[in-house]
Write an enzyme that holds these catalytic residues in place. Structure first.
Site: not given
Length: 334
Positions: A56, A209, A215
């Site tokens: 990441y 989500l 969301s």
């Protein structure tokens, strides 16, 4: 806060985990100060599971979590559990170059993660995607050696199919499988979830989500930043997006009738699927975290679940969950 166990061999964790990827990569620019404050707020609220990947933003996310842990109160720091994915290869321009599950690479990746996180062990360690060129038995065997040496506490898997899960579990105890699971991504219910339950393996559910799609905060005319990978995601494209947001509108009616937000209802639905499932929430800000934590107070009865099912039937999503090239790398394709 309600606690769950990651499988029969895994650690006890909070009912919700915090997925930290968006604080460093793939969703546009993030605020470092707010990200660290959000991690602190999550720990203060009793969230114990912090999920990251060494790829990441090429290690940035691990360093961010390390900074947050160092500056957290001692009690909060001691209760934090780290879940780390490894093996995804990057190039200097941020491109993707495949996956590496070789035993020597496993130990190399772990050494760097321990340093960036500033910890003496990783609580759950897992290959991000199954390496098609390396038998899963060899990769899991290498993680098992890290467990024996005290560098890792528990072995996890990520986006693995039922056959791979069984082969891995024959080598060493598997704590849990991290995999996408939400109202509009329910493919694991056919083979993967039953296999995990048969073997006593928990589920860490990401994408609950659907990257913000369900969301309740994603507008039909929203313009995504150039560095937001959702701009390439099939479910966020053209007519697919409009059809998926129609599902959100239907879910909003159900949520409002029950005094909850859309996000809380979607998270509560995942929580309702079993005590062996821990949803990861990808909150990058404290207000979004507070909303997500409110899902723990949403109780869904049989009538509520039926209404949700009617609003968002299984298989109703328009578009695949990843672009075609990435779907081709999923051992768990569902």
């Amino acid at each position: 806060m309600l606690h769950r166990t990651l499988g029969t061999t895994g650690p006890q964790v909070s009912a919700l985990g915090l997925g930290c990827m968006g604080m460093s990569a793939l969703y546009g620019d993030a605020d470092r100060t707010e990200s660290i404050a959000t991690i602190h707020a999550a720990l203060d609220a009793g969230v114990t599971l912090l999920d990251t990947g060494d790829f990441y933003a090429m290690g940035h996310n691990e360093m961010l979590i390390g900074e947050a842990l160092r500056s957290a109160p001692t009690g909060a720091r001691e209760q934090a559990l780290t879940s780390v994915k490894f093996g995804a290869l990057r190039d200097p321009d941020g491109g993707w170059s495949g996956y590496d599950g070789r035993p020597a690479a496993v130990k190399n990746f772990a050494a760097y993660s321990l340093q960036r996180l500033g910890v003496d062990h990783i609580d759950v360690y897992r290959l991000a995607r199954v390496d098609p060129d390396v038998p899963i038995e060899e990769t899991v065997g290498a993680i098992a050696e890290l467990v024996e040496a005290g560098h890792v506490r528990h072995i996890g898997l990520s986006e693995a199919g039922a056959d791979t899960i069984r082969r891995a579990a024959a080598v060493a105890p598997i704590a849990d499988l991290q995999i996408e699971y939400s109202l509009i991504s329910r493919g694991i219910e056919k083979q993967i979830l039953p296999a995990c339950r048969e073997l006593g393996i928990g589920i860490t559910a990401y994408g609950v989500l659907s990257r913000g799609l369900i969301s309740g905060h994603f507008s039909r005319d929203r313009q995504l930043a150039a560095n937001d990978f959702r701009g390439m995601s099939p479910r966020f494209q053209g007519e697919n997006l409009q059809r998926n947001l129609d599902l959100v509108d239907a879910l909003r009616k159900v949520a409002e009738d029950r005094g909850a937000s859309v996000a809380q209802t979607a998270i509560a639905w995942v929580l309702s699927r079993g005590e062996d499932i821990v949803p990861l929430v990808g909150a990058r800000r404290r207000d979004r975290l507070t909303e997500a934590l409110g899902a723990l107070d949403v109780r869904l009865g049989a009538d509520d679940l039926a209404a949700i099912e009617e609003a968002v039937p299984a298989g109703a999503a328009a578009g695949d969950r990843y672009p075609a090239e990435q779907m081709a790398h999923l051992d768990s394709e569902h």
